[in-house]
Design a protein around this motif. Structure first.
Motif, PDB file in Angstrom:
ATOM      1  N   LYS A   1       4.113   8.298  12.547  1.00 33.70           N
ATOM      2  CA  LYS A   1       4.132   9.750  12.649  1.00 33.70           C
ATOM      3  C   LYS A   1       5.049  10.406  11.622  1.00 33.70           C
ATOM      4  CE  LYS A   1       1.888  10.095  16.704  1.00 33.70           C
ATOM      5  NZ  LYS A   1       0.755  10.916  16.984  1.00 33.70           N
ATOM      6  N   GLU A   2       5.770   9.600  10.844  1.00 35.10           N
ATOM      7  CA  GLU A   2       6.706  10.161   9.872  1.00 35.10           C
ATOM      8  C   GLU A   2       6.569   9.432   8.543  1.00 35.10           C
ATOM      9  OE1 GLU A   2      10.610   9.903  11.512  1.00 35.10           O
ATOM     10  OE2 GLU A   2      10.229  11.424  13.027  1.00 35.10           O
ATOM     11  N   VAL A   3       7.073  10.072   7.496  1.00 33.17           N
ATOM     12  CA  VAL A   3       7.095   9.467   6.174  1.00 33.17           C
ATOM     13  C   VAL A   3       8.065   8.295   6.205  1.00 33.17           C
ATOM     14  CG1 VAL A   3       7.729   9.892   3.767  1.00 33.17           C
ATOM     15  CG2 VAL A   3       6.506  11.637   5.060  1.00 33.17           C
ATOM     16  N   GLY A   4       7.688   7.183   5.560  1.00 34.26           N
ATOM     17  CA  GLY A   4       8.574   6.020   5.526  1.00 34.26           C
ATOM     18  C   GLY A   4       7.813   4.745   5.226  1.00 34.26           C
ATOM     19  N   THR A   5       8.495   3.622   5.393  1.00 37.17           N
ATOM     20  CA  THR A   5       7.904   2.318   5.140  1.00 37.17           C
ATOM     21  C   THR A   5       7.645   1.616   6.474  1.00 37.17           C
ATOM     22  OG1 THR A   5       9.125   2.181   3.072  1.00 37.17           O
ATOM     23  CG2 THR A   5       8.214   0.146   3.913  1.00 37.17           C
TER      24      THR A   5
ATOM     25  N   LEU B   1       0.820  -1.203   0.000  1.00 33.40           N
ATOM     26  CA  LEU B   1       0.000   0.000   0.000  1.00 33.40           C
ATOM     27  C   LEU B   1       0.854   1.253   0.000  1.00 33.40           C
ATOM     28  CD1 LEU B   1      -2.527  -1.045   2.772  1.00 33.40           C
ATOM     29  CD2 LEU B   1      -2.852  -1.200   0.316  1.00 33.40           C
ATOM     30  N   THR B   2       0.309   2.308  -0.585  1.00 31.49           N
ATOM     31  CA  THR B   2       0.918   3.629  -0.513  1.00 31.49           C
ATOM     32  C   THR B   2      -0.150   4.562   0.029  1.00 31.49           C
ATOM     33  OG1 THR B   2       2.300   3.136  -2.420  1.00 31.49           O
ATOM     34  CG2 THR B   2       2.065   5.446  -1.800  1.00 31.49           C
TER      35      THR B   2
ATOM     36  N   GLU C   1       3.694   2.137   2.604  1.00 31.89           N
ATOM     37  CA  GLU C   1       4.590   3.287   2.553  1.00 31.89           C
ATOM     38  C   GLU C   1       3.781   4.551   2.740  1.00 31.89           C
ATOM     39  OE1 GLU C   1       8.026   5.216  -0.318  1.00 31.89           O
ATOM     40  OE2 GLU C   1       6.793   3.569  -1.039  1.00 31.89           O
ATOM     41  N   VAL C   2       4.252   5.420   3.586  1.00 26.94           N
ATOM     42  CA  VAL C   2       3.612   6.699   3.819  1.00 26.94           C
ATOM     43  C   VAL C   2       4.402   7.736   3.037  1.00 26.94           C
ATOM     44  CG1 VAL C   2       2.951   8.407   5.542  1.00 26.94           C
ATOM     45  CG2 VAL C   2       2.862   5.981   6.106  1.00 26.94           C
TER      46      VAL C   2
END
Length: 146
Positions: A120-124, A77-78, A142-143
């Motif tokens: 809480k942060e961008v990442g996988t 997912l993204t 992934e965010v």
């Protein structure tokens, strides 16, 4: 005190499990709220008979959960989220967003079955979906910044 659970309780057990709990927890919370009954001799006999009658039904439910797990394998997912300039998300990504993203892909998964660490942060990251007591699936997601 020994009790029989009437529903799944996280950290304690699954429906129809016989577990040992402290007397206060059982008498003041589990039994009055209808989540458990005292494991008397007669209640254990009724439980054994019910489990014998439901054995084939439970096997079918587990098979359905395994099929759903196979369908979810390989899904990545993204999820887009509003972020600050440092990559920190405003708010957080939660199980509802994961369930909605899976539904867009055609997989109907209840949000209550999804557990994940705080995002809480961008990442996988990985979300764990517990479809049955014996069947779990790990979904990578992934965010990304919107």
């Amino acid at each position: 005190m020994k009790i029989i659970l009437k529903e799944d309780i996280a950290g304690l057990g699954y429906k129809d499990d016989v577990v040992e709990v402290k007397s206060g927890y059982g008498r003041n919370y589990l039994i009055p709220t209808g989540k458990a009954v005292i494991a008397s001799e007669s209640a254990l006999k009724v439980l054994a008979e019910n489990q014998r009658q439901r054995a084939h039904k439970l096997e079918r439910i587990k098979a359905e959960a395994e099929e759903a797990a196979k369908a979810l394998e390989g899904v990545k997912l993204t999820i887009g989220a509003k972020t600050s300039s440092t990559g920190t998300i405003f708010g957080s990504v939660n199980a509802i967003q994961i369930a909605e993203a899976l539904e867009k892909l055609g997989h109907n998964v209840d949000r209550k079955l999804i557990s994940l660490e705080p995002v809480k942060e961008v990442g996988t990251y990985n979300a764990i979906i517990k479809l049955h007591r014996d069947v779990t699936v790990e979904i990578p997601f992934e965010v990304v910044a919107e």
